[in-house]
Motif scaffolding. Sequence first.
Motif, PDB file in Angstrom:
ATOM      1  N   ARG A 201       0.836  -1.210   0.000  1.00  0.00           N
ATOM      2  CA  ARG A 201       0.000   0.000   0.000  1.00  0.00           C
ATOM      3  C   ARG A 201       0.863   1.248   0.000  1.00  0.00           C
ATOM      4  N   VAL A 202       0.282   2.324  -0.501  1.00  0.00           N
ATOM      5  CA  VAL A 202       1.016   3.597  -0.552  1.00  0.00           C
ATOM      6  C   VAL A 202       0.989   4.248   0.835  1.00  0.00           C
ATOM      7  N   ASN A 203       1.801   5.268   1.012  1.00  0.00           N
ATOM      8  CA  ASN A 203       1.804   6.001   2.285  1.00  0.00           C
ATOM      9  C   ASN A 203       0.421   6.578   2.566  1.00  0.00           C
ATOM     10  N   ASP A 204       0.087   6.612   3.854  1.00  0.00           N
ATOM     11  CA  ASP A 204      -1.271   7.002   4.276  1.00  0.00           C
ATOM     12  C   ASP A 204      -1.702   8.358   3.734  1.00  0.00           C
ATOM     13  N   ASP A 205      -0.735   9.271   3.537  1.00  0.00           N
ATOM     14  CA  ASP A 205      -1.131  10.642   3.192  1.00  0.00           C
ATOM     15  C   ASP A 205      -1.198  10.896   1.680  1.00  0.00           C
ATOM     16  N   LEU A 206      -0.956   9.853   0.844  1.00  0.00           N
ATOM     17  CA  LEU A 206      -1.104  10.089  -0.608  1.00  0.00           C
ATOM     18  C   LEU A 206      -2.562  10.447  -0.902  1.00  0.00           C
ATOM     19  N   LYS A 207      -2.751  11.488  -1.688  1.00  0.00           N
ATOM     20  CA  LYS A 207      -4.128  11.916  -2.022  1.00  0.00           C
ATOM     21  C   LYS A 207      -4.398  11.710  -3.502  1.00  0.00           C
TER      22      LYS A 207
END
Length: 251
Positions: A201-207
């Motif tokens: 999964r990508v970093n939590d803060d990727l928007k």
Amino acid sequence: MNDARGSDNTGYEPIGNEVGPNPATRDGYESLKISRREFLNKEIELSTTLVRDHSDSVLNFLEKAHVTLMTILQNLLRELGLEGPTQFETFHDDTKPTLSTLAFLKYPKHEECATDSVGHNKHTDIGSLTFLLAQQWGLQIMTPGSDKWAFVKPRPKHAVINVGDSLHFPSGGQLASVLHRVVPLEGKQVEDRYSIAYLMRVNDDLKWISTNGRVWSAKEWHDLKFDAFRTSDSMKDGVQIVTGMREIRGV
Ligand SMILES: O=C(O)CCC(=O)C(=O)O
Ligand SMILES: [Fe+2]
């Protein structure tokens, strides 16, 4: 079970925690999950024998699966000309919060569990890429443009790689996440089925902006999707969450 943590990313989860693939049923698998970040940072202590006595093998597998997926990701991005400003690779920074998870799943045969707990409901994966190993039949996919389920033949020494929503949306749909589910070949789980999934999964803060124009962070999308997995409500605010907004009718 000691390692039940009530977490979507670490510890044991019993059968029936999520909605199943058939109407009015629950899922038919139990799982042991290991958060990549917590495991690498030595923040979790799972007492389950698999983790306690084989932590070197778990670490080795986790690293190999991660490196394999990152290599595939880099090649996909290069081929599609999606390198540059988007820089998806940089959104897998191990020093930042991320929900990458290694999951060991068991679908017990039906002498051992209730027949109203079957399989794994339809979904697209949440993260960027998934590395899936399974020796037994059960996995089905619905390829984009089709409305029919097809079994994926298990191939020895092969992994199934799937794209997740966190690549699907930011790539503007150029990378499609395939809808999949698990159902027993003969309607009934006649043998124990095991699978191992590394859900990168990508970093939590990727928007990113979804097809309906809403801005999501990776963590928001992850949390909402797990809520939808647990209830029979696969829609939220008019958005098809479990299918990654694929807008598929009647499946
Ligand atoms: O058990 C399987 O083969 C599939 C598991 C899966 O789709 C998942 O964990 O996201
Ligand atoms: Fe999946």
